[in-house]
Scaffold this active site. Structure first.
Site, short mmCIF file in Angstrom:
data_model
loop_
_atom_site.label_atom_id
_atom_site.label_comp_id
_atom_site.label_asym_id
_atom_site.label_seq_id
_atom_site.Cartn_x
_atom_site.Cartn_y
_atom_site.Cartn_z
N ALA A 1 0.84 -1.20 0.00
CA ALA A 1 0.00 0.00 0.00
C ALA A 1 0.87 1.25 0.00
O ALA A 1 2.02 1.22 0.41
CB ALA A 1 -0.89 -0.01 1.23
N GLY B 1 -0.27 -5.41 0.40
CA GLY B 1 -1.44 -5.30 -0.47
C GLY B 1 -1.22 -5.91 -1.85
O GLY B 1 -2.15 -6.39 -2.49
N GLU C 1 -1.94 -9.43 -1.57
CA GLU C 1 -3.39 -9.61 -1.43
C GLU C 1 -4.09 -9.56 -2.79
O GLU C 1 -5.07 -10.26 -3.02
CB GLU C 1 -3.95 -8.56 -0.45
N GLU D 1 3.12 -5.75 7.01
CA GLU D 1 2.24 -4.81 7.73
C GLU D 1 2.54 -4.71 9.22
O GLU D 1 2.39 -3.65 9.82
CB GLU D 1 0.77 -5.22 7.56
#
Length: 697
Positions: free
Chosen positions: A90, A136, A139, A159
């Site tokens: 992210a 992310g 993901e 994270e």
């Protein structure tokens, strides 16, 4: 290590399907279709060298998915057009300063809907992954039906380093696809794994080379690819009672590394899986709320701050490193480890010492280090080839940079320089790793004092990222720039400081360690003192740290600083001199305050005798903030953020506090000053608040 990957990537041509039209519909994506009717969706974030996920990018992805739903291609390939890798996670900028968890939850809910939409596409979808695929980015890959990795791919969920856990459905998709006993620890530690390991875990279906991508894609889309399937064991491990038992074990493991009071994220992740691991929809929903709640915690906001401090300090390095050959003089604990680190980072290194034994043990330590940090046997061999023993100090003549790491004795260092200077090539830098002697004193005997600067590394060199880059008022500005670029090139963070006693980090650390020794004089047990620092969030207590640094070095630095700052520092106890005289120097001799075995202090599983008091914590911690304010006021460093970064990256200062100055700001400057005044009344002048607090913001 990262720079090596980048060099390899620089040369390669990516297989990106048909050539996209110049005037595509999308800003951050290119969408084409090949002769077989397979759609190729290329992630290519505008204006950056790496793909990161942000709200606008995810919104655009939603529009792309709408087009794909209406067009129904025969298959879909998702790929990054960036050489650096798939998606680096992210865009952390969006997380800064978040205070309202319900707003975060709404935002994350929107992103979830887009990832769910990708997963629901009714065409065979395959992610082709090279380079970094983190957070992310992983993901997104998990929402595809298949994953093909290029050999150099790296996967991970970092994270937790930001005080968070995965938030785009990763907690669910990862633990359903991969055995939770392996999936959970990866999310709990933030470690990255390579393509081979990802294949063995079942995270990717195939590992291939760039030139075979087209065929691999054809196999995937046509159903010929043998896909990794979650094993039966996953079903068993997802049963409620089993999850409860395993979650208890995970909490125990996590508590060893990170206490829940300071680091809530890993515990929130364990709870999420324990409660909802058997129910996909419930867990996806609970993940959003849990992620949003973590985002606004002081821990997450401070760790995000530390992430940006690291980026800011990387920029101080600049680019254009000119240094290829480093010559290190003195193969003791520091010199040997500096040499090993530089050779591991692609530098050619010659290591000189008067005796052969220290060089031999430095090379043995280097081999151990490379075994841990370099992934290939050939890389270990190459790094050892670059680290050359140099008894005759021949390397001086060709070195671009000479690092002197001999014991902290002014005359000894000056004698070394006298022998060196005539042999150095023009334009070479002479750097000292001194932790205590001001450069003004060292330069007096030099013919060319302008080429002298300090490169002060921290122990252990392989773990602490900071290097203080020290200048005196006569240092050549161009050489200083080159030294900063060198620090960046060896994957370290430079802190430019003006020469003054103890620079920044040792000046901040010394009162911390000496105060602890005064407490020993007051008959406080060492385990209680170390527990006080750990309760605040320090990675290790001051007594164990003194052993780690070396009691001889603590004594040298303490004496030098007291000669300059007098009673602003705690006095050095007489018994410390006796310990040093008896050769009880801490870790390096196997005995100091603790007994050391295999590089670890034997705390003997001792339980702490009594609970440390708030006053004890303040006595240890507040002088560090006080010294940092003094360094700012004196202009030794010109930026409060960078001081926080320095103390975190040079000492391991509790990162979730955001640094000693950030801690003072959070606690309230008035409170800090009045507490220091109260300590001054009770214990003496060493706690006097610095004048700099009056203007500190």
């Amino acid at each position: 290590m990262d720079s090596q990957i980048m060099n390899v990537l620089g040369d390669r041509v990516l297989e990106l399907g048909p050539k996209p039209a110049a005037d595509g519909l999308y800003k951050n994506f290119k969408l084409t279709r090949d002769a077989d009717g397979v759609a190729w969706l290329l992630f290519d974030r505008e204006g950056t060298s790496a793909n990161t996920l942000s709200a606008d990018l995810i919104e655009e992805l939603d529009r792309v998915l709408a087009e794909l739903e209406s067009q129904r291609p025969t298959g879909l390939v998702i790929r990054s057009a960036k050489k650096s890798g798939f998606i680096a996670g992210a865009d952390v900028n969006a997380f800064r300063g978040a205070t309202d968890s319900s707003a975060v939850e709404i935002e994350i809910g929107r992103a979830h809907a887009v990832i769910d939409r990708l997963e629901a596409l009714r065409v065979p979808s395959v992610a082709v992954i090279h380079g970094f695929c983190l957070g992310g980015g992983l993901e997104v890959a998990l929402a595809c039906q298949m994953r093909i990795a290029i050999e150099d791919a790296r996967f991970g969920f970092p994270e937790v380093m930001l005080g968070l856990h995965p938030g785009l459905g990763g907690t669910v998709r990862f633990t359903q696809l991969v055995n939770p006993m392996q999936a959970m620890p990866l999310m709990l530690t933030g470690k990255t794994i390579d393509a081979r390991k990802a294949k063995s875990l079942g995270l990717v279906d195939a590992v291939t080379q760039e030139r075979h991508v087209r065929n691999a894609v054809k196999d995937a889309v046509s159903g010929r690819l043998k896909r990794a399937r979650p094993g039966l064991l996953n079903n068993v491990l997802s049963l409620g009672p089993v999850r409860g038992f395993l979650a208890g074990r995970m909490r125990g493991e996590t508590a060893k590394a990170a206490p829940e009071a300071h680091y809530p994220a890993p515990y929130a992740l364990i709870e999420l899986w324990e409660k909802h691991g058997g129910d996909r929809a419930a867990m996806l929903n609970a993940e959003k709320a849990s992620f949003a709640k973590l985002m606004v915690t002081p821990t997450a906001q401070n760790l995000i701050r530390v992430f940006f401090l690291r980026e800011q300090m990387k920029k101080l390095a600049g680019s254009g490193n000119k240094i290829e050959h480093v010559h290190v003089i003195g193969a003791g604990a520091m010199g040997g480890d500096i040499a090993a680190w530089c050779a591991g980072q692609d530098m050619r290194v010659t290591l000189a010492d008067m005796k052969a034994e220290p060089i031999a043990s430095a090379i043995k330590r280097a081999a151990d280090l490379y075994g841990k940090i370099l992934r290939k046997r050939t890389s270990v061999r190459d790094a050892l080839d670059r680290l050359m023993p140099d008894m005759q100090s021949e390397g001086v003549r060709n070195a671009d940079l000479i690092i002197e790491a001999v014991p902290e004795k002014l005359e000894l260092k000056q004698k070394v320089y006298a022998g060196l200077e005539p042999k150095m090539k023009p334009g070479a830098i002479l750097a000292t790793n001194t932790s205590s002697i001001p450069l003004q004193d060292l330069r007096t005997t030099l013919q060319k004092p302008e080429r002298l600067l300090g490169l002060h590394f921290f122990n252990p060199v392989s773990r602490l990222q900071l290097v203080e880059v020290v200048s005196h008022d006569g240092t050549d500005a161009q050489l200083l720039k080159e030294a900063l670029a060198f620090v960046g090139a060896i994957d370290r963070l430079p802190l430019p400081v003006k020469s003054s006693p103890g620079f920044v980090v040792n000046r901040a650390l010394t009162p911390y360690m000496l105060e602890a020794m005064l407490m020993l004089d007051e008959k406080v047990d060492k385990t209680v003192i170390d527990a006080a620092a750990k309760k605040f969030g320090m990675p290790m207590g001051p007594i164990e740290l003194a052993d780690q640094v070396g009691l001889d070095i603590c004594l040298d630095v303490g004496d030098m600083l007291r000669s300059k700052f007098g009673d602003m520092l705690p006095p050095t106890p007489a018994w410390l001199r006796d310990k040093v005289a008896n050769g009880e120097l801490g870790r390096k001799t196997g005995k100091g305050f603790y007994t050391w075995r295999d590089g670890k202090a034997d705390t003997g599983g001792m339980s702490v005798i009594s609970e440390p008091s708030a006053e004890m914590i303040d006595r240890l911690i507040l002088p560090m903030s006080n010294v940092c304010v003094a360094c700012l006021r004196e202009g030794i460093v010109d930026n409060a953020d960078v001081v926080d970064g320095a103390v975190i990256f040079g000492t391991g200062y509790a990162p979730f506090r955001g640094g000693p100055l950030n801690y003072a700001r959070t606690r309230g400057v008035e409170n800090v000053v009045s507490t220091l005044e109260a300590l001054t009344d009770k214990f003496g002048g060493r706690f006097t608040p610095d004048a700099g607090w009056e203007t500190f913001k």
